[in-house]
Each structure stands twice: as C-alpha cells, then as structure tokens.
Motif scaffolding. Structure first.
Motif, PDB file in Angstrom:
ATOM      1  N   VAL A 188       8.645 -10.328  15.092  1.00  0.00           N
ATOM      2  CA  VAL A 188       8.586 -11.631  14.439  1.00  0.00           C
ATOM      3  C   VAL A 188       7.449 -11.539  13.418  1.00  0.00           C
ATOM      4  CG1 VAL A 188       8.132 -14.086  14.747  1.00  0.00           C
ATOM      5  CG2 VAL A 188       9.437 -12.838  16.486  1.00  0.00           C
ATOM      6  N   TYR A 189       7.799 -11.506  12.142  1.00  0.00           N
ATOM      7  CA  TYR A 189       6.805 -11.235  11.104  1.00  0.00           C
ATOM      8  C   TYR A 189       6.020 -12.483  10.708  1.00  0.00           C
ATOM      9  CZ  TYR A 189       8.963  -6.658  10.348  1.00  0.00           C
ATOM     10  OH  TYR A 189       9.440  -5.380  10.505  1.00  0.00           O
ATOM     11  N   THR A 190       4.706 -12.327  10.591  1.00  0.00           N
ATOM     12  CA  THR A 190       3.845 -13.389  10.063  1.00  0.00           C
ATOM     13  C   THR A 190       3.321 -13.028   8.672  1.00  0.00           C
ATOM     14  OG1 THR A 190       1.850 -12.430  11.054  1.00  0.00           O
ATOM     15  CG2 THR A 190       3.098 -14.007  12.388  1.00  0.00           C
ATOM     16  N   GLY A 191       3.713 -11.916   8.126  1.00  0.00           N
ATOM     17  CA  GLY A 191       3.258 -11.470   6.812  1.00  0.00           C
ATOM     18  C   GLY A 191       3.996 -10.205   6.435  1.00  0.00           C
ATOM     19  N   PRO A 192       3.660  -9.599   5.287  1.00  0.00           N
ATOM     20  CA  PRO A 192       2.497  -9.920   4.465  1.00  0.00           C
ATOM     21  C   PRO A 192       2.739 -11.030   3.446  1.00  0.00           C
ATOM     22  CG  PRO A 192       3.607  -7.974   3.594  1.00  0.00           C
ATOM     23  CD  PRO A 192       4.346  -8.374   4.843  1.00  0.00           C
ATOM     24  N   GLY A 193       1.716 -11.863   3.289  1.00  0.00           N
ATOM     25  CA  GLY A 193       1.659 -12.787   2.176  1.00  0.00           C
ATOM     26  C   GLY A 193       0.475 -12.378   1.308  1.00  0.00           C
ATOM     27  N   PHE A 194       0.417 -12.883   0.092  1.00  0.00           N
ATOM     28  CA  PHE A 194      -0.665 -12.490  -0.814  1.00  0.00           C
ATOM     29  C   PHE A 194      -1.479 -13.694  -1.242  1.00  0.00           C
ATOM     30  CE2 PHE A 194       1.713  -8.607  -1.089  1.00  0.00           C
ATOM     31  CZ  PHE A 194       0.760  -7.638  -1.373  1.00  0.00           C
ATOM     32  N   VAL A 195      -2.797 -13.511  -1.232  1.00  0.00           N
ATOM     33  CA  VAL A 195      -3.699 -14.481  -1.818  1.00  0.00           C
ATOM     34  C   VAL A 195      -4.205 -13.884  -3.125  1.00  0.00           C
ATOM     35  CG1 VAL A 195      -5.818 -15.809  -1.551  1.00  0.00           C
ATOM     36  CG2 VAL A 195      -4.408 -15.298   0.458  1.00  0.00           C
ATOM     37  N   THR A 196      -3.956 -14.590  -4.212  1.00  0.00           N
ATOM     38  CA  THR A 196      -4.390 -14.160  -5.537  1.00  0.00           C
ATOM     39  C   THR A 196      -5.134 -15.311  -6.198  1.00  0.00           C
ATOM     40  OG1 THR A 196      -2.390 -14.922  -6.662  1.00  0.00           O
ATOM     41  CG2 THR A 196      -2.328 -12.703  -5.695  1.00  0.00           C
ATOM     42  N   LYS A 197      -5.506 -15.107  -7.431  1.00  0.00           N
ATOM     43  CA  LYS A 197      -6.210 -16.170  -8.152  1.00  0.00           C
ATOM     44  C   LYS A 197      -5.344 -17.421  -8.284  1.00  0.00           C
ATOM     45  CE  LYS A 197      -9.565 -16.548 -11.871  1.00  0.00           C
ATOM     46  NZ  LYS A 197     -10.216 -15.857 -13.009  1.00  0.00           N
ATOM     47  N   ASP A 198      -4.023 -17.240  -8.222  1.00  0.00           N
ATOM     48  CA  ASP A 198      -3.106 -18.367  -8.393  1.00  0.00           C
ATOM     49  C   ASP A 198      -3.136 -19.356  -7.228  1.00  0.00           C
ATOM     50  OD1 ASP A 198      -2.256 -17.370 -10.823  1.00  0.00           O
ATOM     51  OD2 ASP A 198      -0.560 -16.270  -9.954  1.00  0.00           O
ATOM     52  N   ASN A 199      -3.378 -18.859  -6.013  1.00  0.00           N
ATOM     53  CA  ASN A 199      -3.316 -19.759  -4.853  1.00  0.00           C
ATOM     54  C   ASN A 199      -4.583 -19.782  -4.007  1.00  0.00           C
ATOM     55  OD1 ASN A 199      -3.104 -17.217  -3.718  1.00  0.00           O
ATOM     56  ND2 ASN A 199      -1.338 -17.693  -2.424  1.00  0.00           N
ATOM     57  N   VAL A 200      -5.628 -19.120  -4.486  1.00  0.00           N
ATOM     58  CA  VAL A 200      -6.823 -18.968  -3.663  1.00  0.00           C
ATOM     59  C   VAL A 200      -7.509 -20.305  -3.372  1.00  0.00           C
ATOM     60  CG1 VAL A 200      -8.367 -18.499  -5.625  1.00  0.00           C
ATOM     61  CG2 VAL A 200      -8.942 -17.633  -3.336  1.00  0.00           C
ATOM     62  N   ALA A 201      -7.455 -21.258  -4.297  1.00  0.00           N
ATOM     63  CA  ALA A 201      -8.129 -22.541  -4.068  1.00  0.00           C
ATOM     64  C   ALA A 201      -7.538 -23.254  -2.856  1.00  0.00           C
ATOM     65  CB  ALA A 201      -8.026 -23.418  -5.311  1.00  0.00           C
ATOM     66  N   LYS A 202      -6.221 -23.279  -2.756  1.00  0.00           N
ATOM     67  CA  LYS A 202      -5.575 -23.932  -1.615  1.00  0.00           C
ATOM     68  C   LYS A 202      -5.883 -23.198  -0.316  1.00  0.00           C
ATOM     69  CE  LYS A 202      -2.857 -26.705   0.646  1.00  0.00           C
ATOM     70  NZ  LYS A 202      -3.284 -28.095   0.929  1.00  0.00           N
ATOM     71  N   VAL A 203      -5.848 -21.886  -0.365  1.00  0.00           N
ATOM     72  CA  VAL A 203      -6.129 -21.103   0.847  1.00  0.00           C
ATOM     73  C   VAL A 203      -7.562 -21.343   1.314  1.00  0.00           C
ATOM     74  CG1 VAL A 203      -6.342 -18.765   1.774  1.00  0.00           C
ATOM     75  CG2 VAL A 203      -4.381 -19.363   0.341  1.00  0.00           C
ATOM     76  N   LYS A 204      -8.490 -21.461   0.374  1.00  0.00           N
ATOM     77  CA  LYS A 204      -9.883 -21.706   0.750  1.00  0.00           C
ATOM     78  C   LYS A 204     -10.041 -23.033   1.496  1.00  0.00           C
ATOM     79  CE  LYS A 204     -13.350 -20.480  -1.866  1.00  0.00           C
ATOM     80  NZ  LYS A 204     -14.268 -20.289  -3.016  1.00  0.00           N
ATOM     81  N   GLU A 205      -9.259 -24.019   1.112  1.00  0.00           N
ATOM     82  CA  GLU A 205      -9.283 -25.287   1.839  1.00  0.00           C
ATOM     83  C   GLU A 205      -8.870 -25.106   3.294  1.00  0.00           C
ATOM     84  OE1 GLU A 205      -6.818 -28.081  -0.152  1.00  0.00           O
ATOM     85  OE2 GLU A 205      -7.930 -28.023  -2.043  1.00  0.00           O
ATOM     86  N   LEU A 206      -7.829 -24.293   3.508  1.00  0.00           N
ATOM     87  CA  LEU A 206      -7.330 -24.064   4.858  1.00  0.00           C
ATOM     88  C   LEU A 206      -8.291 -23.206   5.663  1.00  0.00           C
ATOM     89  CD1 LEU A 206      -3.604 -23.487   3.850  1.00  0.00           C
ATOM     90  CD2 LEU A 206      -4.567 -25.507   4.972  1.00  0.00           C
ATOM     91  N   VAL A 207      -8.946 -22.269   4.999  1.00  0.00           N
ATOM     92  CA  VAL A 207      -9.965 -21.465   5.678  1.00  0.00           C
ATOM     93  C   VAL A 207     -11.094 -22.361   6.163  1.00  0.00           C
ATOM     94  CG1 VAL A 207     -11.741 -19.707   5.331  1.00  0.00           C
ATOM     95  CG2 VAL A 207      -9.422 -19.315   4.488  1.00  0.00           C
ATOM     96  N   ALA A 208     -11.495 -23.302   5.314  1.00  0.00           N
ATOM     97  CA  ALA A 208     -12.562 -24.223   5.706  1.00  0.00           C
ATOM     98  C   ALA A 208     -12.160 -25.062   6.903  1.00  0.00           C
ATOM     99  CB  ALA A 208     -12.918 -25.132   4.531  1.00  0.00           C
ATOM    100  N   ALA A 209     -10.861 -25.323   7.037  1.00  0.00           N
ATOM    101  CA  ALA A 209     -10.350 -26.077   8.183  1.00  0.00           C
ATOM    102  C   ALA A 209     -10.206 -25.217   9.421  1.00  0.00           C
ATOM    103  CB  ALA A 209      -9.015 -26.718   7.827  1.00  0.00           C
ATOM    104  N   GLY A 210     -10.355 -23.902   9.264  1.00  0.00           N
ATOM    105  CA  GLY A 210     -10.338 -22.990  10.405  1.00  0.00           C
ATOM    106  C   GLY A 210      -8.976 -22.464  10.798  1.00  0.00           C
ATOM    107  N   SER A 211      -7.955 -22.665   9.951  1.00  0.00           N
ATOM    108  CA  SER A 211      -6.608 -22.236  10.340  1.00  0.00           C
ATOM    109  C   SER A 211      -6.078 -21.094   9.488  1.00  0.00           C
ATOM    110  CB  SER A 211      -5.633 -23.417  10.266  1.00  0.00           C
ATOM    111  OG  SER A 211      -5.572 -23.938   8.961  1.00  0.00           O
ATOM    112  N   ARG A 212      -6.874 -20.529   8.604  1.00  0.00           N
ATOM    113  CA  ARG A 212      -6.449 -19.376   7.810  1.00  0.00           C
ATOM    114  C   ARG A 212      -7.571 -18.347   7.767  1.00  0.00           C
ATOM    115  NH1 ARG A 212      -2.011 -20.459   4.259  1.00  0.00           N
ATOM    116  NH2 ARG A 212      -2.166 -18.337   3.498  1.00  0.00           N
TER     117      ARG A 212
END
Length: 321
Positions: free
Chosen positions: A297-321
């Motif tokens: 059951v695959y959970t990745g790979p997904g990519f974090v790049t300059k295009d989506n990093v701002a949103k991912v950083k929000e989720l990291v701050a929430a502790g779920s990424r």
C-alpha cells in the motif's frame, strides 16, 4: 486477543473511506479497548520518525485501541528483541519497519507462529511476504529513486552522488539503485555510514568528495538532515554549485527549497505510514481484512518543490507532515 466485550463497527470511518460497507449493528467484533497494536521501528525519533509516531498514535486514539510504539535508534538487534518481547507481551498485531530483513526474520516468524497478524512499514517493500506480513505500508524505494533520476535529468545534471548514511539498510540501497535505472548520466554511490550520528564528519567527507571530483554536479541525499546539514555545507565549503535533492523533509530542508537552494524533497508521507499501519491491523483483527491484495500500500513518492512548499510547511507546523 481478548474477547471480553463486543462492539459494532458501523461507525468506523475508515471502512467508509475505503469504500466498504460497514457491518450491521449486530455484527460481533472484539472490543477495541481489548486490542493492543504494536508498532516497532528502527527509527531514532528524529524529524522523520516523530511524525510517523504521531500518525500511529492518532490512529490508535481514533480507533480506541492500545498502542505500544517503540523505536530502536537504528539498532537492528534492539529492534529484533523488541519484536520478540512484543510477541511475548501480548501484541495482537505488529507493524515493523524492515531495514535489515535477515535480523528481523526470526522475530517476525515468531509472530506468525503465534498467530499475530503483521504488516511492514517504511522499509521492507521487497521482503514483506517473506517475513509473513500481509502487506507493506510505505513507498517503493526503487520507484522513489527512479523518480529522483527523472528529476535530475530534467535539471540537465551529469554526475549525481548518492550518499548512503546507514550501511546495510536495504531501503537506502534501493533508492540509489532506482536512481541508476533512470538517470542518464553517472550515478555514484558514496559511503557515508554513520553520517547521521556525526554530521560534522559527514560534511567533511562530502566536501572532500566534491573537491576531488569537480564533475559531481548533484547530490541525491537519502535523508533531509544529511541534505541540509551535510550536503549543503559541504558544497559551500568546497566552493562548488551542485543541485541537491533529498528523501524526506526537515524544517531546514523545506526552508532551503523555499529559498531555491535545494531542488526537491521526496515525501513518503510518514504520518500516513504510522496511521495506516494501525488501521490495517485493526481491520484485520476486527473484520478479517487483509488489504493490499498481496501488494504494498503505497504512501509515496510525492514531491515537495518550490511550487508547493508553502502549503507543506503549514502541515509540518501542525505536526502531520
């Protein structure tokens, strides 16, 4: 498993999300409070594994089951003994990462002999059936490396260094192997064993490699701390410009991606690895499911790049990424 009490599963949201009809209200199932699910990883509790642990803890809370989560600080012998102890201590289901299949074969066989369902997680996608697990939760490491190779091709680089910071970790070797399969230039493995334990020494080794071979124009780091705290400082100290991509994320790596000094991070979504491992074992224990159809059951790979990093950083701050 204790069968003291029974509850209906009609309200279990994960069944609905999986597209399965919930059992009727009078369907008997073991009380969730009687279920003990054990998640035993080789992790060190750092930026990656702390998020995987949060996922497992949230799943246990959502489902109302007991959770025993333990890391082994990259010690295969310790992880093996933890699994053995879990079998003896009454784990109803076991999820285990598999950096060293040979070291864990005996304990996983013991779990199977005891009738305990198992899944592997994070590492072990190529060996989970041999270990008796009904599925694997994570990303295919070869595919992750292949996708990284395509990214580096698009950048036009010619020589990628692939440093391996844990000797004998099959998942890391698979990432480099995948890179070699798709990258059109030279992909070179580099021994960085113990690099996570001593990032200063890792920086010095990478700096020496970059100074010795000026054709190296990219580094595929297999860990975000290696990328941000060793590869980037090494390139700066060597006075060279290299493209850097990494597997997994850290605050420093995400900042570097946002600043344009790192190209990408492969996100295997470790929160989901912890969460889904608990859910899959729960469904097996309460409703006889063996999800995955004999495949990972695959959970990745997904990519974090300059295009989506701002949103991912929000989720990291929430502790779920």
């Amino acid at each position: 498993m204790s069968m003291k009490k029974y509850v209906a599963l009609a309200g279990v949201a994960m069944l609905t999300l999986a597209g399965c009809a919930a059992p009727a209200a009078d369907t008997a199932a073991p009380a969730t409070s009687d279920i003990k699910i054990c998640v035993y990883t080789h992790g060190d509790g750092g930026t990656f594994w702390s998020v995987a642990q949060k996922g497992a803890e949230q799943a246990a809370a959502d489902l109302g089951v007991e959770l025993d989560y333990q890391g082994a600080n990259n010690d295969a012998a310790k992880q093996a003994s933890t699994i053995e102890a879990g079998v003896a201590a009454g784990c109803d289901g076991i999820a285990s990462s598999v950096p060293d299949a040979e070291a864990l074969q005996g304990p996983m066989d013991a779990a199977k002999a005891a009738g305990i369902p198992t899944v592997t997680m994070n590492s072990g996608s190529s060996v989970f059936t041999k270990l008796g697990a009904f599925t694997h939760v994570g990303q295919d490491e070869v595919i992750a490396g292949q996708q990284a190779g395509l990214k580096f091709n698009a950048m036009g680089v010619k020589h990628v260094l692939c440093p391996i910071q844990e000797a004998g970790n099959v998942g890391l070797a698979d990432r480099c192997a995948g890179l070699k399969q798709t990258f059109k230039g030279k992909a070179e493995e580099f021994n960085l064993d113990g690099g996570l334990a001593d990032l200063t020494a890792a920086t010095a080794k990478l700096q020496a490699a970059l100074e010795a071979d000026k054709t190296i124009d990219a580094i595929f780091a297999l860990n975000a701390d290696i990328a941000a705290k060793a590869a980037m400082p090494a390139a700066e100290a060597a006075g060279v410009s290299v493209k850097i991509g990494t597997v997994d994320m850290s605050p420093e790596a995400l900042d570097a991606i946002e600043a344009g000094t790192m190209e990408f991070a492969i996100d295997q979504q470790q929160y989901a690895q912890g969460y889904m491992s608990v859910v899959l074992l729960y469904l097996n224990l309460t409703n006889g499911h063996e999800l995955g159809g004999g495949q990972p059951v695959y959970t990745g790979p997904g990519f974090v790049t300059k295009d989506n990093v701002a949103k991912v950083k929000e989720l990291v701050a929430a502790g779920s990424r």
